[in-house]
Design an enzyme around this catalytic site. Structure first.
Site, PDB file in Angstrom:
ATOM      1  N   HIS A 169      16.537   5.401  14.162  1.00  0.00           N
ATOM      2  CA  HIS A 169      16.002   5.796  12.857  1.00  0.00           C
ATOM      3  C   HIS A 169      17.105   5.798  11.788  1.00  0.00           C
ATOM      4  O   HIS A 169      18.285   5.659  12.090  1.00  0.00           O
ATOM      5  CB  HIS A 169      15.414   7.213  12.930  1.00  0.00           C
ATOM      6  CG  HIS A 169      14.073   7.291  13.572  1.00  0.00           C
ATOM      7  ND1 HIS A 169      12.921   7.549  12.871  1.00  0.00           N
ATOM      8  CD2 HIS A 169      13.694   7.144  14.866  1.00  0.00           C
ATOM      9  CE1 HIS A 169      11.889   7.568  13.702  1.00  0.00           C
ATOM     10  NE2 HIS A 169      12.340   7.317  14.921  1.00  0.00           N
ATOM     11  N   GLU A 197      13.627   2.323   7.029  1.00  0.00           N
ATOM     12  CA  GLU A 197      14.878   2.726   7.685  1.00  0.00           C
ATOM     13  C   GLU A 197      15.525   1.503   8.324  1.00  0.00           C
ATOM     14  O   GLU A 197      15.590   1.346   9.542  1.00  0.00           O
ATOM     15  CB  GLU A 197      14.594   3.841   8.693  1.00  0.00           C
ATOM     16  CG  GLU A 197      14.080   5.099   8.008  1.00  0.00           C
ATOM     17  CD  GLU A 197      13.596   6.184   8.969  1.00  0.00           C
ATOM     18  OE1 GLU A 197      13.730   6.006  10.197  1.00  0.00           O
ATOM     19  OE2 GLU A 197      13.071   7.205   8.483  1.00  0.00           O
ATOM     20  N   GLU A 204      19.649   8.988  14.734  1.00  0.00           N
ATOM     21  CA  GLU A 204      19.523   8.954  13.281  1.00  0.00           C
ATOM     22  C   GLU A 204      20.823   8.466  12.656  1.00  0.00           C
ATOM     23  O   GLU A 204      21.881   9.060  12.870  1.00  0.00           O
ATOM     24  CB  GLU A 204      19.208  10.353  12.746  1.00  0.00           C
ATOM     25  CG  GLU A 204      17.945  10.986  13.313  1.00  0.00           C
ATOM     26  CD  GLU A 204      16.710  10.605  12.537  1.00  0.00           C
ATOM     27  OE1 GLU A 204      16.860   9.955  11.475  1.00  0.00           O
ATOM     28  OE2 GLU A 204      15.600  10.956  12.975  1.00  0.00           O
ATOM     29  N   HIS A 206       9.672   3.445  11.230  1.00  0.00           N
ATOM     30  CA  HIS A 206       9.637   3.686   9.788  1.00  0.00           C
ATOM     31  C   HIS A 206      10.258   2.480   9.088  1.00  0.00           C
ATOM     32  O   HIS A 206      11.457   2.240   9.198  1.00  0.00           O
ATOM     33  CB  HIS A 206      10.395   4.957   9.435  1.00  0.00           C
ATOM     34  CG  HIS A 206       9.774   6.195   9.985  1.00  0.00           C
ATOM     35  ND1 HIS A 206      10.502   7.281  10.419  1.00  0.00           N
ATOM     36  CD2 HIS A 206       8.465   6.524  10.181  1.00  0.00           C
ATOM     37  CE1 HIS A 206       9.674   8.217  10.852  1.00  0.00           C
ATOM     38  NE2 HIS A 206       8.445   7.778  10.713  1.00  0.00           N
TER      39      HIS A 206
END
Length: 588
Positions: free
Chosen positions: A428, A335, A500, A332
């Site tokens: 992420h 990010e 994350e 992504h």
């Protein structure tokens, strides 16, 4: 020709001392006899300039930012509950910047180095601004401002460009401003955000970079902003009928007529990655245990790099006995915290510490540091140039449309045929939760139920003021079946995770209530390596004892709400270029 097995061999009458060349061999003559020599291999990897969709206008300015860490952790913003919203403008306002040419194209067709070769007339001051108006720009790598409207002397409404060839995914922002007046209070309001909740409601502040501050004081990106509000627009939707949200904040610029940048998170461009990899390949000591190769080309023609890191010189049997670890990042593009964690991971693994040597001696690391270079280049938040979320397409059969994830999956399949892959992790960023945490996959077997939770638990012990085990989740949701984490787990990798990292900061221990810096993100890469040493230690007493104590005493409630980073079901389906045409797009 028959001897060489080449059907099209250009032959030129030459002196016997001269060389005849084929595409594969060098042909020399010695004492009248032909001597065939293999042509030396070309460079294993190169670092060409980024390629853009041909309709994207790109300025020639070289954008660079210094690395800098604030001397003290930067605190969260504490709202006063009296923040005012942007007052209604008396009229439509003065459009001072507009760059929407690329948004008028339905699908990707071809790319070029440097983007559009035409004029840049669509991105300019549409109405000659007064002297007090700010000058906006974002036609550079990872920039994504579409329009700026001056609705007051120091008030601006901003529209972000959606991910190319979509009508969605506005979260990331990165743009430049000039012609400011020092100490005046400016208000910015981004009016087309699409998430119902945001860390800006939980204390996160935007980032500011001042070129004057960097040059005179060595100060880089830092948190700014007051009167921060995140709210739903009144009865306003986009063309698809989705509700829109606004982020508003005020800021004082430190210098007159400075050049400043505002961003959602610390930028990390494709060009920065290339520079980092160049340093690796030019260092003979590092290159002795690190290969940088081309995994594939992206849809837009940008190189997706893969790194193989392991100690060489071992016997073939020893190499076969090494287990493997696969780490990826930046599927992504918005990010950017994932890239900072990746850089920290590589700094540790490629360093000269004893622990790094132990890891290289015992493991083969396959690393894809940037899975979606196209999205990074153009400033997308979530999608590739296919207009789809790559992290929902790891099961794809469309090699030409989703080359980055198709080749990554194939690389892992080949690796698993050679040795055991003990761990896979994709880095992420998370937009709605603080701290760093992991998503994993639980087995149905009660005997193996907690095996996949050991690594995240150990991470929380090693990084107790940044990593939250309580925020970890291990549910395999149907909507996530196409993600790298779940696909790799289904392929047989028992420990398959996404790590994350918040866009905001920490709520833990001595870092409670403070923003993360690039150094904090990089430290999570260090902790990842440190935890891997503990996790794979032949003496598993420590890991086993900690796990038994934790899982016996602290069982997770069954009614915990599962919160994901984003629901990208609206980015599933065929690539948009295949919806509009029957041919695969060209790369010119």
């Amino acid at each position: 020709k028959l001897l060489l097995g080449v059907t099209h061999l250009p032959v030129v009458c030459m002196n016997l001392s001269q060389t005849l060349r084929t595409t594969q061999l060098l042909l020399n003559f010695h004492d009248g006899q032909p001597v065939f020599i293999l042509r030396p291999p070309s460079a294993l990897v190169n670092f060409p300039r980024p390629r853009w969709p041909e309709e994207c206008e790109v300025i020639s300015d070289s954008i660079q930012h210094i690395d800098w860490e604030p001397p003290e952790p930067e605190p969260f913003y504490k709202p006063s509950r009296r923040e005012s919203l942007l007052p209604a403008a008396d009229g439509p306002g003065n459009v001072v910047y507009c760059s929407d040419f690329a948004t008028k194209h339905l699908y990707f067709t071809r790319s070029r180095v440097g983007g559009s070769r035409g004029s840049t007339s669509c991105a300019k001051f549409l109405v000659t601004p007064p002297d007090i108006s700010l000058e906006f720009e974002s036609r550079f790598e990872s920039g994504n401002l579409q329009k700026a409207v001056q609705v007051g002397a120091f008030d601006y409404e901003l529209t972000l460009r959606t991910d190319l060839y979509t009508e969605k995914h506005t979260q990331w922002f990165y743009f430049r401003v000039r012609n400011m007046k020092a100490k005046m209070i400016y208000r910015f309001t981004i009016t087309n955000l699409m998430k119902a909740s945001s860390l800006y409601s939980l204390g996160m502040r935007p980032l500011l970079y001042s070129e004057t501050a960097a040059k005179e004081n060595g100060v880089g990106w830092h948190r700014v902003g007051s009167n921060i509000r995140y709210f739903q627009n009144c009865s306003e939707t986009n063309d698809a009928g989705d509700s829109l949200y606004s982020l508003t904040w005020t800021v004082r610029f430190p210098y007159d007529s400075d050049t400043c940048y505002l961003a959602h998170c610390y930028p990390y461009t494709y060009s920065r990655l290339q520079y980092y990899l160049k340093q690796i390949t030019s260092n003979p000591a590092v290159a002795s245990y690190c290969d940088v190769r081309t995994l594939c080309q992206s849809l837009g023609g940008n190189i997706v790099y893969v790194m193989t890191i392991t100690t060489r010189g071992s016997s073939p049997a020893e190499v076969r006995n090494k287990k493997a670890v696969v780490v990826t990042a930046r599927v992504h593009p918005g990010e950017t915290n994932g890239s900072w964690m990746m850089e920290g991971f590589l700094d540790f693994l490629l360093g000269d510490s004893d622990d790094a040597q132990v890891l290289r001696d015992n493991f083969i690391f396959k690393v894809v540091p940037m899975l979606n270079p196209d999205g990074v280049v153009v400033g997308n938040y979530r999608c590739s140039l296919a207009g789809r979320d790559l992290n929902r397409n790891y099961k794809t059969l469309l090699k030409d449309s989703f080359p980055c994830v198709w080749h990554t999956r194939s690389m892992v399949e080949r690796l698993m045929a050679e040795t055991e892959v003990v761990l896979y992790c994709d880095f992420h960023g998370h937009s709605r939760k603080h701290n760093v945490f992991m998503y994993g996959c639980d087995r149905n077997s009660k005997l193996l139920k907690f095996q996949e939770r050991v690594f995240p638990l150990m991470m929380s012990k090693n990084a107790s003021n940044k990593f939250s085990y309580k925020s970890c989740r291990f549910k395999v949701q149907k909507s996530k079946e196409g993600t790298g984490r779940v696909v790799m787990w289904r392929m047989g990798i028992k420990n398959s995770f996404t790590m994350e990292a918040t866009f905001g900061g920490s709520t833990l221990d001595d870092r409670k209530g403070t923003h993360f810096t690039t150094g904090d993100f990089k430290s999570m890469g260090f902790y990842f390596c440190d935890t891997l040493l503990d996790f794979c230690d032949p003496d598993q007493t420590k890991a086993r004892n900690e796990a038994e104590i934790h899982f016996r005493v602290k069982t997770r409630p069954t009614n915990v709400l599962i919160t994901s980073g984003s629901n990208s079901s609206d980015s599933d389906g065929l690539p948009v270029h295949l919806l509009h045409q029957h041919r695969i797009p060209e790369v010119s």
